[in-house]
Enzyme design. Structure first.
Site, short mmCIF file in Angstrom:
data_model
loop_
_atom_site.label_atom_id
_atom_site.label_comp_id
_atom_site.label_asym_id
_atom_site.label_seq_id
_atom_site.Cartn_x
_atom_site.Cartn_y
_atom_site.Cartn_z
CG HIS A 1 -79.48 -55.90 -8.51
ND1 HIS A 1 -79.63 -55.53 -9.82
CD2 HIS A 1 -79.19 -54.76 -7.84
CE1 HIS A 1 -79.44 -54.24 -9.95
NE2 HIS A 1 -79.17 -53.75 -8.76
CB CYS B 1 -80.10 -56.35 -13.04
SG CYS B 1 -78.92 -55.78 -14.27
CE LYS C 1 -79.39 -53.06 -17.39
NZ LYS C 1 -78.09 -53.29 -16.74
CG HIS D 1 -73.55 -55.50 -15.74
ND1 HIS D 1 -72.82 -54.38 -15.40
CD2 HIS D 1 -74.85 -55.20 -15.49
CE1 HIS D 1 -73.66 -53.44 -14.97
NE2 HIS D 1 -74.88 -53.90 -15.02
CG ASP E 1 -75.84 -58.80 -15.16
OD1 ASP E 1 -76.72 -58.13 -15.71
OD2 ASP E 1 -75.41 -58.55 -14.02
CG ASP E 2 -76.68 -56.00 -18.54
OD1 ASP E 2 -77.75 -56.35 -18.02
OD2 ASP E 2 -76.05 -54.98 -18.20
NE ARG F 1 -80.13 -60.00 -11.81
CZ ARG F 1 -79.15 -60.80 -12.25
NH1 ARG F 1 -78.85 -61.89 -11.58
NH2 ARG F 1 -78.49 -60.51 -13.35
CE LYS G 1 -76.93 -57.39 -11.00
NZ LYS G 1 -76.75 -56.73 -12.31
CG ASP H 1 -80.00 -59.60 -16.28
OD1 ASP H 1 -79.57 -59.47 -17.43
OD2 ASP H 1 -79.55 -58.96 -15.31
CG ASN H 2 -81.30 -56.77 -18.52
OD1 ASN H 2 -81.28 -56.68 -17.30
ND2 ASN H 2 -80.22 -56.54 -19.25
#
Length: 601
Positions: free
Chosen positions: A174, A107, A427, A262, A68-69, A111, A172, A368-369
């Site tokens: 989301h 995010c 991001k 994150h 994540d991130d 996803r 996660k 994810d990014n």
């Protein structure tokens, strides 16, 4: 496997103004995310070829690991080296490293595409899920802006479940918190999931001080987490537990969605000080080191354009001693989180090997990014931190407590820029630093030649690839009246079998848009239109040749008018095919509690 050709719809070039300098102003702050979609032509896959047919008959286990991130160069294999990531580095060295893997820039958008194979606007995530993200007035009620998965999309987990896979998910989600949209209702047999990020420990801050819990076990709210809970470690415990509960007669699909790194940046006591002093030279030095590592890795050409540093990044040497100390400490904690994630991935791989599952498990790792650039002074963080400070008892962001319980720490756009190496922005941005992510694929049984793949690959490609390997088909492909939207990604089997250098022609575009950030990737060309926060309006379009200029510094829109027209046509086609609605110019993340959503002008 999925034919879907789109006709071109041309747009008048005279409607698009140009930046006088040909470059985005360095002082612009971007707060918006974006999503990706593929316009695909006939797939080049020939199922009669023996190598491809062999892959189709393998029905491998599928393990999807999402960070994540994470910045592009945080992993050693992607140009890092200051953070210890031996497990991820070894995995990457044994498989296919994708130098141009595109996700969304936020995010939930990424996803949604990962799970459905359709553009996030079409999937219902034209705007993101979260407390600070609401549709603009002109987007309210529009198809694709529901803020959750739509009923006319079917998920990868649902399809693999129907194909006989044992599915489990940890981490996660989301993609909506309603009963029908929880992962337990979307094809997973076992789940320990959360809607969106909160404290990495035992949720003492709730979701950053908003007083609610997002954890679910098999769809039911989890009221109490273990006292020794830490996200990456506890998620891995749960994941391995679900592996142990598997039906050994069935292949499995495991989705391990870590929330590290994150924010809030937090790490357990036994690792939090591991990188103490490592970043005392500052983010300017680290950025140069990461860029050199990226060139040395072979992922980029050594003569690639290096993005300019943003004007709002103060040179490290101009900071006070106290500012340097707090800033470097934030990066130390971030590094510890990435290190800890790597160690927990190692635990999962060790389990697979010990139980003779590793050889026929296809493992895909990605972020994810791009890196998160929020800080106490910019982005969506100021209001979040103000809320946390007013509602969370014992919030302690002192130097001694940074990264420990009851702290909410961010490492800012300064270190995020270093994480992107040569790439521009982060991001929420349409630039490469927001959407080009670290990703690699490992399948020991059927990917014997480790290599770097430089073709354009998308998060949209995961679903069609997995379906083909499972021997199943999307209902929208076999039944036009199924009621489901067709996936638009590309199966990666031609790449895995070595029968193709790319699954996309230069005319197969990827499109993206979110809160005004918009653009197109087609081959080596990039059409980019960012969002100017100061003027509350989209920036003029720019055109870049990513083969020579991955840092997006030289606007070629005037020098290449034919290419510009073609890319604008792709953009218009993308808008019409996916129901894109450009938001009214306002920033929802900064609305005060007593403000109302502005009306459309």
């Amino acid at each position: 496997m999925y034919p879907h050709c789109f006709p071109f719809v041309w747009v008048e070039y005279s409607m698009i103004s140009q930046n006088k300098n040909g470059l985005l102003s360095a002082g612009v702050t971007l707060l918006f995310s974006l999503t990706l979609v593929a316009c695909v032509t006939e797939d080049t896959l020939n199922p009669d070829e023996p190598e491809v047919e062999s892959l189709q008959n393998s029905r491998p286990n599928i393990l999807l690991i999402v960070a994540d991130d994470m910045g592009y160069t945080d992993i050693g294999a992607f140009g890092g080296g200051d953070i210890q990531t031996p497990s991820l580095d070894k995995l990457a060295s044994e498989g296919i490293i994708f130098s141009r893997f595109y996700a969304g820039a936020q995010c939930s958008t990424s996803r949604s595409m990962l799970m459905t194979g359709v553009d996030s606007h079409s999937a219902g995530l034209g705007t993101t899920v979260g407390a600070y993200s609401r549709p603009a007035a002109n987007q309210l009620g529009k198809p694709g802006y529901e803020g959750k998965l739509r009923e006319d999309v079917i998920t990868l987990s649902e399809l693999l479940h129907d194909a006989g896979y044992y599915n489990f998910m940890v981490g996660k989600w989301h993609l909506g918190a309603s009963k029908e949209n929880k992962p337990s209702s979307r094809g997973f047999d076992r789940t320990f999931a959360m809607q969106q990020n909160s404290d990495h420990f035992d949720d003492q801050l709730g979701s950053f001080g908003f007083g609610h819990r997002d954890y679910w076990r098999n769809g039911d709210v989890v009221l109490d987490l273990p006292k020794n809970f830490f996200s990456s470690r506890s998620f891995t415990d749960e994941f391995i537990g679900y592996l142990e509960q598997r039906d050994e007669e069935r292949p499995f699909f495991g989705y391990l969605a870590y929330t590290a790194p994150h924010y809030p940046l937090q790490a357990p006591d036994d690792i939090i000080d591991k990188y103490k002093g490592r970043y005392d030279e500052g983010y300017d030095v680290l950025r140069v080191k990461r860029a050199k590592g990226l060139f040395a890795s072979g992922l980029l050409k050594a003569d690639s354009e290096f993005s300019h540093q943003r004007a709002d990044v103060k040179p490290w040497e101009t900071l006070s001693a106290e500012e340097k100390e707090k800033s470097s400490r934030a990066m130390e904690v971030y590094a510890a989180m990435v290190d800890d994630l790597d160690q927990n991935v190692a635990r999962v791989i060790a389990y697979l090997k010990e139980n003779n599952l590793y050889e026929n498990t296809l493992i895909l790792f990605l972020s994810d990014n791009g890196a998160e650039a929020a800080s106490e002074l910019r982005g969506h963080a100021p209001r979040l931190l103000m809320k946390a400070k007013s509602e969370v008892k014992k919030l302690d962001n002192s130097l001694q407590n940074m990264g420990r319980r009851n702290s909410v720490v961010l490492y800012s756009h300064t270190w995020a820029a270093a994480g992107g190496g040569v790439f521009s922005e982060y991001k929420f941005s349409g630039s490469e630093g927001g959407v080009r992510v670290p990703a690699f694929l490992v399948w020991p049984k059927n990917v014997p030649e480790p290599r770097i793949d430089h073709s354009v690959v998308s998060v949209l490609d995961v679903l069609p690839t997995a379906l083909e390997l499972s021997g199943s088909q999307h209902p929208a492909m076999s039944n036009l009246s199924s009621g489901y939207q067709k996936p638009i990604g590309k199966s990666l089997l031609p790449l895995l079998s070595g029968k193709a250098d790319s699954v996309r022609a230069d005319s197969d575009y990827l499109g993206f848009e979110f809160w005004g950030s918009r653009g197109i990737v087609a081959g080596n060309w990039k059409l980019n239109g960012l969002y100017n926060q100061d003027e509350m309006a989209p920036e003029p379009w720019q055109l870049f040749d990513l083969a020579k200029d991955p840092g997006e510094q030289r606007d070629l829109s005037m020098q290449e008018p034919e290419v510009m027209q073609k890319m604008l046509a792709y953009w218009q086609d993308y808008v019409e095919k996916n129901g894109v609605v450009i938001a009214d110019p306002y920033v929802p993340a900064l609305l005060k509690s007593d403000q109302t959503v502005p009306t459309q002008k």
